[in-house]
Write a protein that holds these residues in place. Structure first.
Motif, PDB file in Angstrom:
ATOM      1  N   MET A 156     -82.618 131.413 -81.013  1.00  0.00           N
ATOM      2  CA  MET A 156     -81.322 131.545 -81.692  1.00  0.00           C
ATOM      3  C   MET A 156     -81.506 132.090 -83.102  1.00  0.00           C
ATOM      4  N   ALA A 157     -82.530 131.563 -83.791  1.00  0.00           N
ATOM      5  CA  ALA A 157     -82.780 132.013 -85.155  1.00  0.00           C
ATOM      6  C   ALA A 157     -83.167 133.480 -85.184  1.00  0.00           C
ATOM      7  N   VAL A 158     -83.951 133.908 -84.155  1.00  0.00           N
ATOM      8  CA  VAL A 158     -84.366 135.310 -84.094  1.00  0.00           C
ATOM      9  C   VAL A 158     -83.174 136.222 -83.895  1.00  0.00           C
ATOM     10  N   ALA A 159     -82.237 135.793 -83.008  1.00  0.00           N
ATOM     11  CA  ALA A 159     -81.049 136.608 -82.736  1.00  0.00           C
ATOM     12  C   ALA A 159     -80.207 136.778 -83.993  1.00  0.00           C
ATOM     13  N   LEU A 160     -80.015 135.693 -84.757  1.00  0.00           N
ATOM     14  CA  LEU A 160     -79.224 135.785 -85.986  1.00  0.00           C
ATOM     15  C   LEU A 160     -79.917 136.693 -86.992  1.00  0.00           C
ATOM     16  N   TRP A 161     -81.242 136.556 -87.062  1.00  0.00           N
ATOM     17  CA  TRP A 161     -81.979 137.383 -88.015  1.00  0.00           C
ATOM     18  C   TRP A 161     -81.856 138.847 -87.644  1.00  0.00           C
ATOM     19  N   ASN A 162     -81.958 139.148 -86.343  1.00  0.00           N
ATOM     20  CA  ASN A 162     -81.849 140.528 -85.895  1.00  0.00           C
ATOM     21  C   ASN A 162     -80.474 141.106 -86.212  1.00  0.00           C
ATOM     22  N   GLU A 163     -79.419 140.306 -86.017  1.00  0.00           N
ATOM     23  CA  GLU A 163     -78.075 140.805 -86.315  1.00  0.00           C
ATOM     24  C   GLU A 163     -77.906 141.045 -87.807  1.00  0.00           C
ATOM     25  N   ASP A 164     -78.485 140.185 -88.642  1.00  0.00           N
ATOM     26  CA  ASP A 164     -78.428 140.396 -90.092  1.00  0.00           C
ATOM     27  C   ASP A 164     -79.106 141.699 -90.480  1.00  0.00           C
ATOM     28  N   VAL A 165     -80.239 141.977 -89.837  1.00  0.00           N
ATOM     29  CA  VAL A 165     -80.949 143.229 -90.116  1.00  0.00           C
ATOM     30  C   VAL A 165     -80.105 144.422 -89.692  1.00  0.00           C
ATOM     31  N   LEU A 166     -79.472 144.330 -88.523  1.00  0.00           N
ATOM     32  CA  LEU A 166     -78.613 145.408 -88.042  1.00  0.00           C
ATOM     33  C   LEU A 166     -77.486 145.683 -89.019  1.00  0.00           C
ATOM     34  N   ARG A 167     -76.844 144.613 -89.477  1.00  0.00           N
ATOM     35  CA  ARG A 167     -75.716 144.794 -90.408  1.00  0.00           C
ATOM     36  C   ARG A 167     -76.178 145.445 -91.704  1.00  0.00           C
ATOM     37  N   GLU A 168     -77.382 145.074 -92.155  1.00  0.00           N
ATOM     38  CA  GLU A 168     -77.905 145.671 -93.382  1.00  0.00           C
ATOM     39  C   GLU A 168     -78.188 147.157 -93.178  1.00  0.00           C
ATOM     40  N   VAL A 169     -78.746 147.496 -92.020  1.00  0.00           N
ATOM     41  CA  VAL A 169     -79.006 148.913 -91.709  1.00  0.00           C
ATOM     42  C   VAL A 169     -77.698 149.688 -91.646  1.00  0.00           C
ATOM     43  N   PHE A 170     -76.699 149.126 -90.987  1.00  0.00           N
ATOM     44  CA  PHE A 170     -75.418 149.816 -90.841  1.00  0.00           C
ATOM     45  C   PHE A 170     -74.727 149.991 -92.196  1.00  0.00           C
ATOM     46  N   ARG A 171     -74.924 149.035 -93.086  1.00  0.00           N
ATOM     47  CA  ARG A 171     -74.307 149.178 -94.417  1.00  0.00           C
ATOM     48  C   ARG A 171     -74.860 150.386 -95.158  1.00  0.00           C
ATOM     49  N   HIS A 172     -76.108 150.750 -94.870  1.00  0.00           N
ATOM     50  CA  HIS A 172     -76.697 151.944 -95.493  1.00  0.00           C
ATOM     51  C   HIS A 172     -76.107 153.230 -94.917  1.00  0.00           C
ATOM     52  N   LEU A 173     -75.517 153.144 -93.721  1.00  0.00           N
ATOM     53  CA  LEU A 173     -74.856 154.309 -93.141  1.00  0.00           C
ATOM     54  C   LEU A 173     -73.415 154.441 -93.624  1.00  0.00           C
ATOM     55  N   ALA A 174     -72.891 153.370 -94.217  1.00  0.00           N
ATOM     56  CA  ALA A 174     -71.496 153.366 -94.663  1.00  0.00           C
ATOM     57  C   ALA A 174     -71.316 154.293 -95.869  1.00  0.00           C
ATOM     58  N   PRO A 175     -70.098 154.819 -96.083  1.00  0.00           N
ATOM     59  CA  PRO A 175     -69.829 155.681 -97.240  1.00  0.00           C
ATOM     60  C   PRO A 175     -70.135 154.973 -98.552  1.00  0.00           C
ATOM     61  N   THR A 176     -70.586 155.739 -99.522  1.00  0.00           N
ATOM     62  CA  THR A 176     -70.901 155.169-100.837  1.00  0.00           C
ATOM     63  C   THR A 176     -69.705 155.168-101.763  1.00  0.00           C
ATOM     64  N   VAL A 177     -68.673 155.959-101.441  1.00  0.00           N
ATOM     65  CA  VAL A 177     -67.458 156.007-102.267  1.00  0.00           C
ATOM     66  C   VAL A 177     -66.252 155.834-101.353  1.00  0.00           C
ATOM     67  N   PHE A 178     -65.150 155.459-101.958  1.00  0.00           N
ATOM     68  CA  PHE A 178     -63.913 155.317-101.199  1.00  0.00           C
ATOM     69  C   PHE A 178     -62.763 155.845-102.042  1.00  0.00           C
ATOM     70  N   PRO A 179     -61.892 156.687-101.475  1.00  0.00           N
ATOM     71  CA  PRO A 179     -61.923 157.289-100.140  1.00  0.00           C
ATOM     72  C   PRO A 179     -63.177 158.152 -99.922  1.00  0.00           C
ATOM     73  N   PHE A 180     -63.418 158.468 -98.644  1.00  0.00           N
ATOM     74  CA  PHE A 180     -64.649 159.120 -98.259  1.00  0.00           C
ATOM     75  C   PHE A 180     -64.698 160.580 -98.706  1.00  0.00           C
ATOM     76  N   SER A 181     -65.928 161.099 -98.762  1.00  0.00           N
ATOM     77  CA  SER A 181     -66.137 162.526 -99.008  1.00  0.00           C
ATOM     78  C   SER A 181     -66.764 163.153 -97.762  1.00  0.00           C
ATOM     79  N   LYS A 182     -66.882 164.459 -97.759  1.00  0.00           N
ATOM     80  CA  LYS A 182     -67.476 165.155 -96.617  1.00  0.00           C
ATOM     81  C   LYS A 182     -68.916 164.725 -96.387  1.00  0.00           C
ATOM     82  N   ASP A 183     -69.593 164.358 -97.460  1.00  0.00           N
ATOM     83  CA  ASP A 183     -70.996 163.944 -97.327  1.00  0.00           C
ATOM     84  C   ASP A 183     -71.143 162.653 -96.539  1.00  0.00           C
ATOM     85  N   ASP A 184     -70.063 161.890 -96.397  1.00  0.00           N
ATOM     86  CA  ASP A 184     -70.135 160.599 -95.695  1.00  0.00           C
ATOM     87  C   ASP A 184     -69.936 160.738 -94.190  1.00  0.00           C
ATOM     88  N   ARG A 185     -69.531 161.916 -93.723  1.00  0.00           N
ATOM     89  CA  ARG A 185     -69.223 162.079 -92.294  1.00  0.00           C
ATOM     90  C   ARG A 185     -70.408 161.829 -91.376  1.00  0.00           C
TER      91      ARG A 185
END
Length: 522
Positions: free
Chosen positions: A1-30
């Motif tokens: 269970m602890a491993v699964a939670l840790w893996n999901e936390d890592v996934l969310r952190e990785v996905f946050r790096h794919l998220a736009p850096t500014v809002f509203p978005f620019s073309k560079d964020d596509r």
């Protein structure tokens, strides 16, 4: 269970790096958004964390509403359609709506409200940026507001010639904006930031005091005469906001045609009545003539005001500039850290004022960190070496100094800037328009004495330079401020700006720095 939670936390952190850096978005964020969408479709394990990030910030209401109906036709009322909408809507934290681009018909909004059975359409929405097309578009904000809303920006109010004002009726064609504020205070009681801009009638914003938790308030009135004499009741209303930390407003010069407004609220505020308030204000930004600005400052009771900025749209007397600075230094001597004035003043070469005469009220505020006086047309005497020494000794905590105006004659020797290197160790940015750039060839670089290792990063000395001046000026800059970043930066318009000349200086500065660093290795 602890491993699964840790893996999901890592996934969310990785996905946050794919998220736009500014809002509203620019073309560079596509590319990042496209990657998130592919991840959400790739597997069930990636779906939830990917769409949490993908739908957190949406730059069009149309996008989320199209989940229900691709063309925003009559909305299907099935439970499955509503569940699909809520599946995405509950993840939205920031939302943009541009009525000029994505028109939402009132019937569609009404249907959405109906099928949601009174529940907020976006229960976790924290920030809404609303660009209006018609005055009545503001009515569509209420179904989107919920207890989680903390920031609301409404732009282009009345831009088609209408002026937002208070009326006694409330319909789709004519409504009471005060009633909207009242409803907003109920549906979003925790609202902390409100920004309004457009052609705004003073009476329509008098009841903002009902938004008790506001910490940031900006009212930018683009009407021809601003608020005129009506600004006093508006200020009294805003003064009652006990949590207000940041406030921005444009105060027009008193207009004889203006009339005190009917407040439309429970208590009438007489125009000649004294008032005080803004007890918690920390930052103030105003637009208008300095005489009413100074009068306003005399009513601010805060002991925490740290930042003040003013834009002066028409030339004022230099005495008004000094008067405003005197009011600031008298009332906020212990808290003030930043003073920025942008505009112009009356005068010509026959009636030049010395900069230190205007800045004198600030010289005893030794804790100042940011001082900026920017004018493209204001004329004054050049700074002298003793003036630079006085400023540097008066403000030892200085981080940014910008004094841009039209000097009658550029008389300041470039090596006089060494006083800033000696007395202002934290100085990061320096812009001046008084330096005698044509005279640098006559100055001796080796005689320039400055402490080693000063950390100044950005410098701009406005004025024309010949090729010979550029090389010598670069050597002086590197001598006094060896940490200056030689990369070009965007500079404001100024009549003495020589962009090409300054870019040549930066190129030369890179060469001088390279030669200096190479000599250390030998």
């Amino acid at each position: 269970m602890a491993v699964a939670l840790w893996n999901e936390d890592v996934l969310r952190e990785v996905f946050r790096h794919l998220a736009p850096t500014v809002f509203p978005f620019s073309k560079d964020d596509r590319p990042g958004l496209a990657a998130l969408a592919r991840c959400a479709r790739a597997s069930k394990a990636l779906h939830e964390p990917a769409i949490d990030v993908l739908w957190r910030e949406i730059d069009s209401v149309y996008v989320i509403f199209s989940v229900l109906s691709p063309r925003l036709l009559p909305v299907p009322t099935s439970e499955a359609a509503l569940a699909r909408f809520q599946h995405y809507a509950r993840r939205v934290r920031k939302l943009v709506h541009r009525a000029d681009r994505d028109r939402i018909q009132p019937a569609v909004m009404a249907e959405l409200v109906s099928i949601s059975k009174g529940e907020p359409l976006f229960p976790n929405l924290s920030a809404l940026y609303w660009h209006q097309r018609t005055v009545e578009d503001v009515l569509q904000i209420l179904p989107l507001a919920s207890a989680s809303l903390r920031e609301l920006c409404i732009e282009e109010i009345g831009v088609q010639g209408d002026v937002l004002r208070t009326n006694r009726t409330y319909s789709i064609t004519s409504f009471d904006f005060s009633q909207f504020i009242n409803s907003l205070s109920s549906s979003a009681p925790g609202l902390e930031t409100l920004r309004l801009s457009g052609n705004i009638h003073a009476s329509s914003v008098l009841c903002v005091r009902e938004l008790k938790q506001l910490k940031t308030l900006s009212i930018i009135n683009l009407a021809q005469h601003g608020f005129g004499t009506s600004y006093l009741p508006v200020l009294r209303s805003c003064a009652a906001l006990s949590h207000l930390r940041q406030f921005g407003i444009n105060l027009a010069t008193d207009d004889p045609s203006s009339r005190p407004v009917n407040t439309g609220c429970d208590s009438e505020l007489e125009l000649d009545q004294e008032f005080s308030g803004f007890h918690s204000l920390q930052a103030l930004r105003v637009h208008g003539s300095l005489a009413p600005v100074s009068r306003f400052l005399s009513h601010v009771s805060s002991t925490e005001l740290a930042q003040f900025g003013a834009f002066v749209p028409r030339p004022d007397r230099w005495e008004d500039y000094r008067g405003c600075l005197h009011t600031l230094s008298t009332r906020f001597a212990t808290s003030l850290r930043s003073v920025r004035l942008s505009g112009s003043w009356t005068g010509n070469l026959a009636s030049l004022v010395r900069p230190l005469v205007v800045l004198a009220p600030l010289l005893h505020l030794h804790q100042l960190e940011d001082v900026s006086i920017e004018s493209g047309t204001g004329v004054a005497h050049s700074l002298a070496p003793k003036d630079v020494a006085t400023l540097a000794k008066a403000w030892p905590q200085l981080r940014e100094l910008k004094l841009l105006y039209q000097p009658g004659h550029t008389e300041l020797p470039i090596d006089a800037l060494g006083a800033f290197a000696e007395h202002c160790p934290r100085l990061h940015t320096l812009w001046l328009a008084s330096v005698d750039l044509p005279g640098v060839a006559e100055r001796d670089v080796e005689a320039c004495r400055a402490p080693a290792g000063h950390g100044l990063k950005h410098i701009w000395l406005a004025g024309d330079m010949t090729a010979a001046d550029v090389a010598q000026a670069a050597r002086f800059v590197d001598r006094m401020f060896p940490s200056v970043d030689p990369r070009p930066v965007e500079l404001p318009w100024h009549p003495t700006r020589d962009s090409q000349g300054w870019e040549r200086l930066l190129v030369c500065l890179r060469e001088v720095k390279a030669a200096r660093l190479a000599s250390y290795k030998m």
